[in-house]
Structures are given as structure tokens and as C-alpha cells.
Design a protein around this motif. Structure first.
Motif, short mmCIF file in Angstrom:
data_model
loop_
_atom_site.label_atom_id
_atom_site.label_comp_id
_atom_site.label_asym_id
_atom_site.label_seq_id
_atom_site.Cartn_x
_atom_site.Cartn_y
_atom_site.Cartn_z
N LEU A 35 0.89 -1.17 0.00
CA LEU A 35 0.00 0.00 0.00
C LEU A 35 0.92 1.21 0.00
N ILE A 36 0.98 1.88 -1.16
CA ILE A 36 1.96 2.94 -1.35
C ILE A 36 1.26 4.28 -1.47
N GLY A 37 1.88 5.31 -0.95
CA GLY A 37 1.34 6.64 -1.11
C GLY A 37 2.16 7.64 -0.33
N GLU A 38 2.03 8.90 -0.73
CA GLU A 38 2.75 9.95 -0.02
C GLU A 38 2.14 10.12 1.37
N SER A 39 2.86 10.84 2.20
CA SER A 39 2.34 11.17 3.51
C SER A 39 1.00 11.90 3.37
N GLY A 40 0.00 11.46 4.13
CA GLY A 40 -1.31 12.10 4.08
C GLY A 40 -2.25 11.49 3.05
N SER A 41 -1.81 10.45 2.33
CA SER A 41 -2.65 9.89 1.27
C SER A 41 -3.72 8.94 1.81
N GLY A 42 -3.61 8.53 3.09
CA GLY A 42 -4.65 7.69 3.68
C GLY A 42 -4.20 6.28 4.05
N LYS A 43 -2.89 6.02 3.97
CA LYS A 43 -2.37 4.67 4.23
C LYS A 43 -2.67 4.21 5.67
N SER A 44 -2.34 5.05 6.64
CA SER A 44 -2.55 4.65 8.03
C SER A 44 -4.03 4.48 8.32
N THR A 45 -4.84 5.33 7.74
CA THR A 45 -6.28 5.21 7.95
C THR A 45 -6.77 3.86 7.45
N ILE A 46 -6.30 3.42 6.28
CA ILE A 46 -6.72 2.12 5.76
C ILE A 46 -6.25 0.99 6.68
N SER A 47 -5.00 1.06 7.16
CA SER A 47 -4.55 -0.03 8.03
C SER A 47 -5.32 -0.03 9.35
N ARG A 48 -5.72 1.15 9.82
CA ARG A 48 -6.51 1.21 11.05
C ARG A 48 -7.94 0.72 10.83
N LEU A 49 -8.48 0.95 9.64
CA LEU A 49 -9.82 0.45 9.33
C LEU A 49 -9.82 -1.08 9.28
N VAL A 210 8.75 -2.00 -1.39
CA VAL A 210 7.52 -2.67 -1.83
C VAL A 210 7.83 -3.61 -2.99
N ARG A 211 8.65 -3.15 -3.89
CA ARG A 211 9.00 -3.95 -5.05
C ARG A 211 9.71 -5.25 -4.64
N MET A 212 10.57 -5.13 -3.60
CA MET A 212 11.31 -6.31 -3.12
C MET A 212 10.41 -7.33 -2.47
N LEU A 213 9.42 -6.84 -1.71
CA LEU A 213 8.70 -7.72 -0.81
C LEU A 213 7.32 -8.14 -1.31
N CYS A 214 6.69 -7.29 -2.13
CA CYS A 214 5.27 -7.49 -2.40
C CYS A 214 5.00 -8.14 -3.76
N ASP A 215 3.88 -8.86 -3.84
CA ASP A 215 3.43 -9.45 -5.10
C ASP A 215 2.68 -8.42 -5.91
N ARG A 216 1.74 -7.72 -5.23
CA ARG A 216 0.94 -6.71 -5.89
C ARG A 216 0.99 -5.44 -5.06
N ALA A 217 0.59 -4.34 -5.67
CA ALA A 217 0.58 -3.08 -4.92
C ALA A 217 -0.57 -2.21 -5.38
N ILE A 218 -1.02 -1.35 -4.47
CA ILE A 218 -1.95 -0.29 -4.86
C ILE A 218 -1.32 1.05 -4.49
N ILE A 219 -1.54 2.01 -5.34
CA ILE A 219 -1.00 3.34 -5.10
C ILE A 219 -2.15 4.28 -4.78
N LEU A 220 -2.00 4.98 -3.66
CA LEU A 220 -3.04 5.87 -3.17
C LEU A 220 -2.66 7.31 -3.40
#
Ligand code: ADP
Ligand code: ADP
Length: 238
Positions: A35-49, A210-220
Motif C-alpha cells: 500500500l503505497i502513497g505519499e504522507s497524508g494519502s490515507g495509508k494509516s487510515t486504511i490499516s486502522r480500518l 515494496v518492489r522487493m517484498l510485495c506481489d501486488r501493490a496499490i498506489i493511493l
């Protein structure tokens, strides 16, 4: 059935700000989703949801096909899914209880969520889990201030995996570490996923990681998904 399915999820904060806007994705068993995105893009909110630390205003979250977004956060704490979804925090050194030894920090989730093996078996499980994240038995008597950042990160990972979760949510788990230690912790996460067959939701602003570790990614961007796909495709030079 996907392990985790998020459908049209919406999160609005009290001030009316829409931090997550119509986000959908799936994580299949054993898969690592970045789950990739700049600061403030909503990443932490998604993980908390997904961890049910906050309530969504819209959409659905399904875990193994069961809706979990309608379970109130309080009840979720006691639900069986609570144990199957574990969280690894960004700042391990800062999020460990300063008054707990490594042993107590690692055993704590097991005591809360069970099942607790009795007597000798409990200590053996803690030692085995510590060992699997590269912590020696002597290290278990230390307090956070007596450990390095990398060792604290390992304690945070051990706490999360001791209850044998199916899904680990990793919120920038190596952001506070220096580069060499970062690489060690990433290698550890990679190995644990292979050995235990866990799925990861891996939150990061670092494309290389992310590229090293992940199979798929989403960009927020600003709470919306602007790109999604296999890492090989997303990160291919144009
Ligand atoms: P990221 O993890 O990508 O940095 P966050 O999920 O923390 O993003 O935040 C997404 C957006 O929601 C940001 O614009 C942030 O300012 C806002 N936000 C986060 N928490 C709150 C809150 N409690 N109240 C209002 N806005 C918030
Ligand atoms: P208690 O009643 O035992 O103090 P708390 O609810 O205060 O229970 O939580 C115990 C401690 O575990 C907290 O002080 C918190 O700092 C720590 N803790 C919670 N989550 C984590 C985590 N993921 N990693 C490390 N420590 C954590």
C-alpha cells in the motif's frame, strides 16, 4: 475466497474530511499487498480500518468471507478475527511498553487472546518465537531502552506472530531503522511469510521496499486508488 476483501470503503473524519474514498482491494492467502502513497494519502487510515481500530462510514470489509466492518470496534477486540489480524507498528522502540521486558511484551498478546499453553510450554513458545525473529533467550530479560532499534522491531514482530495470525498489517515497519538494519528486518519478514504462509498488508512510501517484498501493490493519492496491479507491471519503466 480472498483472505481479506475491502469493498468501496469510505472513511470521513469528524471535520468532514474524506481520508479514504471508495477504496477496494483483495488480499489472497499467502499474498503480500503493498500500500503505497505519499504522507497524508490515507495509508494509516486504511490499516486502522482493516484492524478495526476505527470505524468506516461506508463500504465493507470481509475477512475469510465474513463481514467484520459491522462488528463494533469494542466487540471486535473479543472476536476470533482479532487474533487472526495482527499489527506491526512503525516505531517499534516507541510503541513497546517501556516497563515491560521483551519477554512480557511478546507473551502479552497470547495472554490476552489465547489459547495459553500451560507452564513450561508457554515459556518454550515465547523462546521459540523470539528465536524465529532472531532474538536470543538472554535478550528476553531486557527492557526497550536496553535494546537497539532493530531488536525492538524484532520484539514488535514476535508479539504479532506469537498468536499465529493469518494477516499481518505492517505500517512502515522499517521506517525508523537505519539502512542496514532495515534490510535485515525486511529479510526476516520475507522469511517469516514463506515459513508461516501469512499474508501481509505492507504499508510503505518506499517503492524499492515494496518492489522487493510485495506481489501486488496499490498506489493511493488523496484517499483514492490511482493505480493497482502486479509489482512487475506497476514498476516497469515506461
Ligand atoms: P498516511 O498514512 O498516508 O500519511 P493518514 O491515513 O494518516 O495518511 O491520513 C490521511 C488524511 O487524513 C490526512 O490528510 C490526514 O491529515 C487526515 N487525518 C488523519 N487522521 C485524522 C483525524 N483524526 N481527523 C481529521 N483528519 C485526519
Ligand atoms: P495493561 O493493562 O497490561 O497495561 P494496556 O492496554 O495498557 O494493558 O497495554 C499493555 C501495553 O502493551 C501497553 O502499554 C502498550 O504500550 C503495549 N503495546 C500495545 N501494543 C503494542 C505493540 N504492538 N507492540 C508493543 N507494545 C505494545
Amino acid at each position: 475466497v480472498p483472505l481479506l476483501e475491502v469493498r468501496s470503503m469510505v472513511k470521513e473524519y469528524q471535520n468532514g474530511f474524506r481520508a479514504v474514498d471508495d477504496v477496494s482491494f483483495v488480499i489472497r492467502p499467502g499474498e503480500c499487498l503493498g500500500l503505497i502513497g505519499e504522507s497524508g494519502s490515507g495509508k494509516s487510515t486504511i490499516s486502522r480500518l482493516v484492524s478495526r481500530l476505527v470505524d468506516p462510514e461506508g463500504g465493507e470489509i470481509l475477512f475469510n468471507g465474513t463481514p467484520i466492518s459491522t462488528i463494533p470496534a469494542e466487540a471486535f477486540y473479543r472476536a476470533s478475527q482479532r487474533r487472526q489480524i495482527q499489527f506491526v507498528f512503525q516505531d517499534a522502540a516507541g510503541s513497546l511498553n517501556p516497563r515491560y521486558t521483551a519477554y512480557r511484551s511478546i507473551v502479552d498478546p497470547l495472554l490476552r487472546m489465547g489459547p495459553v499453553p500451560d507452564g513450561e510450554a508457554l515459556r518454550a513458545l515465547v523462546v521459540r518465537t523470539a528465536c524465529s525473529v532472531g532474538l536470543s533467550e538472554e535478550m528476553l530479560e531486557r527492557y526497550p531502552h536496553q535494546m537497539s532499534g532493530g531488536q525492538c522491531a524484532r520484539v514488535g514482530i514476535a508479539r504479532a506472530i506469537i498468536v499465529s495470525p493469518d494477516l499481518l498489517i505492517l505500517d512502515e515497519p522499517t521506517a525508523a531503522l537505519d539502512v542496514l538494519v532495515q534490510a535485515e528486518v525486511l529479510a526476516l519478514l520475507e522469511r517469516l511469510r514463506r515459513e508461516r504462509g501469512m499474508s501481509y498488508l505492507f504499508v510503505s512510501h518506499d517503492l524499492h521496499v515494496v518492489r522487493m517484498l510485495c506481489d501486488r501493490a496499490i498506489i493511493l493519492r488523496r484517499g483514492r486508488i490511482v493505480e493497482a496491479g502486479r509489482c512487475d507491471d506497476i514498476f516497469r519503466a515506461p
